[in-house]
Design an enzyme around this catalytic site. Structure first.
Site, short mmCIF file in Angstrom:
data_model
loop_
_atom_site.label_atom_id
_atom_site.label_comp_id
_atom_site.label_asym_id
_atom_site.label_seq_id
_atom_site.Cartn_x
_atom_site.Cartn_y
_atom_site.Cartn_z
N THR A 225 0.81 -1.22 0.00
CA THR A 225 0.00 0.00 0.00
C THR A 225 0.85 1.28 0.00
O THR A 225 0.32 2.36 -0.04
CB THR A 225 -0.95 0.01 1.21
OG1 THR A 225 -0.21 -0.33 2.38
CG2 THR A 225 -2.07 -0.99 1.03
N HIS B 69 7.73 0.18 6.61
CA HIS B 69 8.02 1.03 7.76
C HIS B 69 8.41 0.14 8.94
O HIS B 69 8.46 -1.08 8.80
CB HIS B 69 6.83 1.94 8.09
CG HIS B 69 5.53 1.21 8.27
ND1 HIS B 69 5.26 0.40 9.37
CD2 HIS B 69 4.42 1.15 7.49
CE1 HIS B 69 4.05 -0.11 9.25
NE2 HIS B 69 3.52 0.32 8.12
N LYS C 296 -8.66 -1.32 10.80
CA LYS C 296 -9.05 -0.07 10.18
C LYS C 296 -10.52 0.23 10.47
O LYS C 296 -11.35 -0.66 10.46
CB LYS C 296 -8.86 -0.12 8.66
CG LYS C 296 -7.41 -0.38 8.24
CD LYS C 296 -6.55 0.82 8.51
CE LYS C 296 -5.09 0.52 8.25
NZ LYS C 296 -4.21 1.61 8.62
N GLN D 152 -7.33 -14.41 1.86
CA GLN D 152 -6.07 -14.69 2.56
C GLN D 152 -5.94 -16.18 2.86
O GLN D 152 -4.86 -16.75 2.74
CB GLN D 152 -5.97 -13.87 3.85
CG GLN D 152 -4.60 -14.00 4.52
CD GLN D 152 -4.34 -12.96 5.58
OE1 GLN D 152 -4.78 -11.82 5.48
NE2 GLN D 152 -3.61 -13.34 6.62
N LYS E 111 5.42 6.05 15.21
CA LYS E 111 4.64 7.24 14.88
C LYS E 111 5.32 8.46 15.52
O LYS E 111 5.62 8.46 16.71
CB LYS E 111 3.21 7.12 15.41
CG LYS E 111 2.41 5.99 14.74
CD LYS E 111 2.16 6.30 13.29
CE LYS E 111 1.32 5.20 12.63
NZ LYS E 111 1.19 5.40 11.19
#
Length: 408
Positions: free
Chosen positions: A41, A46, A83, A173, A232
């Site tokens: 995405t 990260h 999400k 999945q 973050k």
């Protein structure tokens, strides 16, 4: 020889396992193929992905074969896990580009030199050409909607409304695991603990369809001692791409972790032996800084290489020892002379040091922004060419985050 399961357990990776004793026995006597899925995405991984890369590396060192599965097909649907809103859907071209970026980053830790050592797959190879009726008849019949609705990954989305598109994600999945099992004899799926429901679905599907064992294991998510996810900052995520997060900022992130998180990070994110990890983690007061410096150096070296880690370390040491003239390795942004107009808030957002004006204003009000060793007190302070000493301006956020702006 130490069982890799015991190594993963001691270092704190393992959170849940479908058949713990069977998995331990299996990993001790056989060389298996396992997989971890990555949704492409973004064009960089990260630090939330870092644990998954480390697990793949540990497993490969023990002789097991990792498959890094790129979710080229599932990314065109969107994973609802964790999400509250539906993810944006990507084009095939974006997915291909992102996958290529991922492989370069994986290769820092994983040997992809031949398919016997490691494989990179893309689930678009089988998902995009599926016949929907055949899929429902072969795969859908094995799933209970009642059971699926109890899965943690759907609960949050149900509050706002779960689309049928996303409801298919668990089936897709699970089907990935079945395909990898058939194609590569892949018998284990690993993933973050937020993937537990999806992993269980795949294990169950293989056992039903193939009448043979399959296993799943999750590892801990990278969280701070206060329970919040690591990675973050006020500037956004900590990326593994040096153009998105500079090696210096990357180094500084780990140099500044909370004392309580040092031992966990050393265990999860470096290959330092556990005896040394425990010794470093037990250091108190100012001595814990030694452990933080080792953590920052080792993690930066793994992701960016020794040269960049050395540069970041020297830059940090120079700044904190007061050698302000030694600024060669501080993250540097160039700006055109014509663009030097407006307030300090405008300049910091324009150069990308911070993402929004409101965050810069908040930092100023908290007394956390310094320009050329002078604290900024006025959010409307105007920047001129005179503020660039010898063509550069030194920005400091908080106590330890430095950036240099240079006039082109």
């Amino acid at each position: 020889m130490t069982n890799i399961y015991d190594i993963l357990l001691e270092r704190g990776y393992i959170k849940q396992a479908t058949h713990a004793e069977e998995i331990r026995e299996l990993l001790g006597k056989e060389k298996i193929t396992f997989y971890i899925g990555f949704d492409p995405t973004a064009d960089s991984l990260h630090i939330g992905h870092f644990i998954q890369m480390m697990v793949m590396a540990h497993m490969q060192k023990a002789g097991h074969r990792p498959i890094a599965l790129i979710g080229g097909g599932t990314a065109m649907v969107g994973d609802p896990t964790g999400k509250t809103d539906m993810r944006k859907m990507l084009t095939k071209e974006q997915i291909q580009h992102n996958a290529a970026c991922f492989k370069a980053q994986f290769s820092r830790l994983i040997d992809f030199s031949n398919d016997k050592k490691a494989v990179m797959e893309n689930n678009s190879n089988w998902l995009l050409n599926l016949n929907y009726v055949d899929f429902l008849r072969e795969i859908g019949v094995n799933f209970s909607v009642n059971k699926m609705l109890t899965a943690e990954c759907f609960k949050k989305r149900l509050e706002k409304g779960l689309s049928f598109l996303e409801f298919n994600y668990m089936l897709m999945q699970a089907y990935d695991f079945l395909e990898l099992n058939r194609k590569y004899n892949c018998i284990m799926e690993l993933g973050g603990d937020d993937q537990w429901s999806n992993i269980l679905a795949g294990v169950d599907l293989i056992r039903r369809k193939e009448q043979k064992p399959a296993y799943g294991m999750t590892f801990t998510l990278l969280t701070r001692s206060d329970g919040k996810k690591m990675g973050k900052t006020e500037g956004g995520a900590i990326w593994l791409d040096k153009d998105k997060t500079s090696p210096y900022d990357f180094y500084q992130y780990w140099r500044n972790v909370d004392d309580a998180d040092v031992e966990k990070c050393l265990a999860l994110l470096t290959f330092i032996p556990m005896d040394e990890v425990k010794r470093l983690g037990s250091l108190k007061d100012s001595k814990i800084n030694e452990a933080k410096e080792i953590l920052a150096y080792e993690v930066t070296k793994l992701i960016h290489g020794s040269e960049e880690a050395d540069k970041a370390k020297k830059a940090a040491e120079a700044l904190f020892s007061g050698e302000a003239n030694n600024m060669d390795n501080v993250p540097t942004i160039q700006i055109n002379k014509d663009d030097i107009e407006g307030t300090i808030v405008d300049i910091i957002v324009k150069t990308g040091i911070m993402p929004s004006k409101s965050e810069v204003r908040r930092l100023i009000k908290q007394g956390g922004l310094t320009v050329n060793d002078e604290k900024v007190k006025d959010t409307n302070a105007v920047v001129t060419l005179d503020d660039f000493k010898d063509g550069s301006m030194l920005i400091r956020r908080g106590k330890k985050k430095y950036n240099k702006i240079v006039v082109k």
